[in-house]
Enzyme design. Structure first.
Site, PDB file in Angstrom:
ATOM      1  N   HIS A   8       0.377  -7.339   7.981  1.00 22.83           N
ATOM      2  CA  HIS A   8       0.261  -7.266   6.519  1.00 22.83           C
ATOM      3  C   HIS A   8       0.821  -8.532   5.869  1.00 22.83           C
ATOM      4  O   HIS A   8       1.587  -9.269   6.492  1.00 22.83           O
ATOM      5  CB  HIS A   8       1.014  -6.052   5.959  1.00 22.83           C
ATOM      6  CG  HIS A   8       0.243  -4.773   6.081  1.00 22.83           C
ATOM      7  ND1 HIS A   8       0.333  -3.958   7.185  1.00 22.83           N
ATOM      8  CD2 HIS A   8      -0.652  -4.179   5.245  1.00 22.83           C
ATOM      9  CE1 HIS A   8      -0.464  -2.908   7.031  1.00 22.83           C
ATOM     10  NE2 HIS A   8      -1.080  -3.018   5.859  1.00 22.83           N
ATOM     11  N   LYS A  36       4.913  -7.248   1.680  1.00 17.58           N
ATOM     12  CA  LYS A  36       4.987  -5.804   1.954  1.00 17.58           C
ATOM     13  C   LYS A  36       6.435  -5.372   2.205  1.00 17.58           C
ATOM     14  O   LYS A  36       7.157  -6.004   2.967  1.00 17.58           O
ATOM     15  CB  LYS A  36       4.099  -5.440   3.154  1.00 17.58           C
ATOM     16  CG  LYS A  36       4.066  -3.953   3.414  1.00 17.58           C
ATOM     17  CD  LYS A  36       2.856  -3.531   4.200  1.00 17.58           C
ATOM     18  CE  LYS A  36       2.850  -2.042   4.474  1.00 17.58           C
ATOM     19  NZ  LYS A  36       2.741  -1.241   3.243  1.00 17.58           N
TER      20      LYS A  36
HETATM   21  P1  NAD Z   1       3.028  -4.121  -6.148  1.00 16.42           P
HETATM   22  O1  NAD Z   1       4.472  -4.437  -5.974  1.00 16.42           O
HETATM   23  O2  NAD Z   1       2.054  -5.239  -6.342  1.00 16.42           O
HETATM   24  O3  NAD Z   1       2.824  -3.091  -7.365  1.00 16.42           O
HETATM   25  C1  NAD Z   1       3.677  -2.017  -7.678  1.00 16.42           C
HETATM   26  C2  NAD Z   1       3.772  -1.948  -9.203  1.00 16.42           C
HETATM   27  O4  NAD Z   1       4.503  -0.777  -9.555  1.00 16.42           O
HETATM   28  C3  NAD Z   1       4.530  -3.151  -9.811  1.00 16.42           C
HETATM   29  O5  NAD Z   1       3.774  -3.757 -10.849  1.00 16.42           O
HETATM   30  C4  NAD Z   1       5.803  -2.515 -10.349  1.00 16.42           C
HETATM   31  O6  NAD Z   1       6.328  -3.177 -11.497  1.00 16.42           O
HETATM   32  C5  NAD Z   1       5.279  -1.111 -10.695  1.00 16.42           C
HETATM   33  N1  NAD Z   1       6.363  -0.176 -10.935  1.00 16.42           N
HETATM   34  C6  NAD Z   1       7.565  -0.094 -10.335  1.00 16.42           C
HETATM   35  N2  NAD Z   1       8.312   0.861 -10.916  1.00 16.42           N
HETATM   36  C7  NAD Z   1       7.558   1.402 -11.899  1.00 16.42           C
HETATM   37  C8  NAD Z   1       7.775   2.457 -12.847  1.00 16.42           C
HETATM   38  N3  NAD Z   1       8.925   3.129 -12.885  1.00 16.42           N
HETATM   39  N4  NAD Z   1       6.779   2.756 -13.697  1.00 16.42           N
HETATM   40  C9  NAD Z   1       5.618   2.097 -13.674  1.00 16.42           C
HETATM   41  N5  NAD Z   1       5.352   1.078 -12.801  1.00 16.42           N
HETATM   42  C10 NAD Z   1       6.316   0.757 -11.922  1.00 16.42           C
HETATM   43  O7  NAD Z   1       2.634  -3.268  -4.856  1.00 16.42           O
HETATM   44  P2  NAD Z   1       1.179  -2.922  -4.285  1.00 16.42           P
HETATM   45  O8  NAD Z   1       0.787  -3.908  -3.234  1.00 16.42           O
HETATM   46  O9  NAD Z   1       0.245  -2.635  -5.406  1.00 16.42           O
HETATM   47  O10 NAD Z   1       1.504  -1.562  -3.474  1.00 16.42           O
HETATM   48  C11 NAD Z   1       2.073  -0.441  -4.126  1.00 16.42           C
HETATM   49  C12 NAD Z   1       2.239   0.693  -3.128  1.00 16.42           C
HETATM   50  O11 NAD Z   1       0.949   1.106  -2.643  1.00 16.42           O
HETATM   51  C13 NAD Z   1       3.030   0.306  -1.864  1.00 16.42           C
HETATM   52  O12 NAD Z   1       3.780   1.419  -1.438  1.00 16.42           O
HETATM   53  C14 NAD Z   1       1.932  -0.011  -0.852  1.00 16.42           C
HETATM   54  O13 NAD Z   1       2.368   0.104   0.487  1.00 16.42           O
HETATM   55  C15 NAD Z   1       0.927   1.043  -1.230  1.00 16.42           C
HETATM   56  N6  NAD Z   1      -0.460   0.789  -0.809  1.00 16.42           N
HETATM   57  C16 NAD Z   1      -1.161   1.887  -0.422  1.00 16.42           C
HETATM   58  C17 NAD Z   1      -2.489   1.767  -0.068  1.00 16.42           C
HETATM   59  C18 NAD Z   1      -3.258   3.016   0.279  1.00 16.42           C
HETATM   60  O14 NAD Z   1      -4.455   2.937   0.606  1.00 16.42           O
HETATM   61  N7  NAD Z   1      -2.632   4.187   0.220  1.00 16.42           N
HETATM   62  C19 NAD Z   1      -3.118   0.510  -0.103  1.00 16.42           C
HETATM   63  C20 NAD Z   1      -2.366  -0.590  -0.517  1.00 16.42           C
HETATM   64  C21 NAD Z   1      -1.048  -0.444  -0.880  1.00 16.42           C
END
Ligand code: NAD
Length: 264
Positions: free
Chosen positions: A152, A156
């Site tokens: 990744h 991450k």
């Molecule tokens: P990222 O860090 O780019 O985005 C997360 C966002 O959440 C940030 O903008 C952050 O400011 C926001 N956030 C944090 N606290 C918050 C709150 N209290 N209220 C509102 N927003 C808040 O991360 P990402 O790459 O988008 O990944 C996010 C999650 O999704 C991770 O856990 C990742 O592993 C997971 N993910 C899952 C899949 C899937 O298919 N299930 C795919 C990709 C990523």
């Protein structure tokens, strides 16, 4: 036709996944973007979505929302989203990874009150793989050692990935093994011969890799590799939208996964 549109609130819409999901919701006539949230420091970035913006989910939900909340943020945040969804009786699709056992148990409880779908990987391809790997393991038999390697991007936060755990669990289940007891995620020093009853789940980090998962079956004189490579985040985002539509027609009672959706 507008009456048939599904209303969606996107949590973490300034993040990598949230931003893509909110963009896709806005360009898909089957959905209405009813609101977006992120940290107060980032909500200035959300005006482009041309919908209600808030730094607290409660204010959007309390405004009479009925629809699906999509949350790809962080474990504690997603759990709070599920609590708010359960209180308001609205659906929640959660894609956040890295939830510990206690957090997963609470999610199960909340799913008794309102429809919740949680999947560490919303890709249809990965979910088909989850079904396929145990079959491979069973057909190859116990002589084949099982390992899994994931790669990744360098930002991450959790390791190994939630998807790697999900796939390794499916491989372990083919031998009736408990992954918590058989997973090895570090090999360093004079470790001696590999135990028969173990599954290596290793992580590589760097660059902007969206997600690569490779399962290995290493047997006498041959190796079988099964690899899934996500080319962009769009496959996860589209999976989340499909999950939102499917979940909006479900009843509470269990914590749903993408497996439940593709079985239907
Ligand atoms: P990222 O860090 O780019 O985005 C997360 C966002 O959440 C940030 O903008 C952050 O400011 C926001 N956030 C944090 N606290 C918050 C709150 N209290 N209220 C509102 N927003 C808040 O991360 P990402 O790459 O988008 O990944 C996010 C999650 O999704 C991770 O856990 C990742 O592993 C997971 N993910 C899952 C899949 C899937 O298919 N299930 C795919 C990709 C990523």
């Amino acid at each position: 036709m507008a009456a048939n549109k599904l209303s969606v609130i996107v949590m973490g819409a300034a993040g990598r996944m949230g931003n893509l999901i909110a963009t896709l919701v806005n360009s898909n006539p089957a959905f209405t973007l009813a609101g977006v949230t992120d940290h107060s420091s980032k909500i200035g970035e959300l005006d482009k979505f041309k919908c209600p913006v808030a730094d607290k989910l409660d204010s959007l939900v309390n405004a009479g929302f009925s629809g699906v909340i999509i949350d790809f943020t962080a474990p504690e945040v997603s759990l709070n989203t599920a609590r708010i969804a359960a209180r308001a009786g609205v659906c929640a699709v959660i894609g956040t990874t890295g939830l510990n056992d206690e957090q997963q148990a609470e999610l199960w409880q909340l799913a008794q009150q309102t429809p919740i779908l949680w999947s560490a990987n919303m890709s249809i391809g990965i979910n088909v793989l989850e079904k396929l790997l145990p079959e491979l393991a069973r057909n190859l038999g116990p002589q084949y050692d099982m390992e899994l390697v994931e790669i990744h991007h360098k930002h991450k936060k959790d390791s190994p990935s939630g998807t790697a755990i999900m796939l390794a669990k499916s491989m372990a289940s083919a031998r009736s093994w408990n992954l918590d007891e058989t997973r090895v995620s570090c090999r360093d020093g004079i470790i001696g011969a590999r135990k028969e009853k173990e599954i290596g789940v290793m992580a590589v980090r760097g660059g902007d890799v969206v997600g690569i998962h490779t399962a290995y079956f290493l047997g006498p004189g041959e190796i079988i590799e099964v690899k899934h490579q996500a080319e962009s985040r769009e496959n996860f985002a589209q999976g989340a939208l499909r999950a939102a539509q499917w979940l909006s027609a479900q009843k509470p009672g269990k914590l749903y996964s993408i497996q439940d959706m593709i079985r239907n």
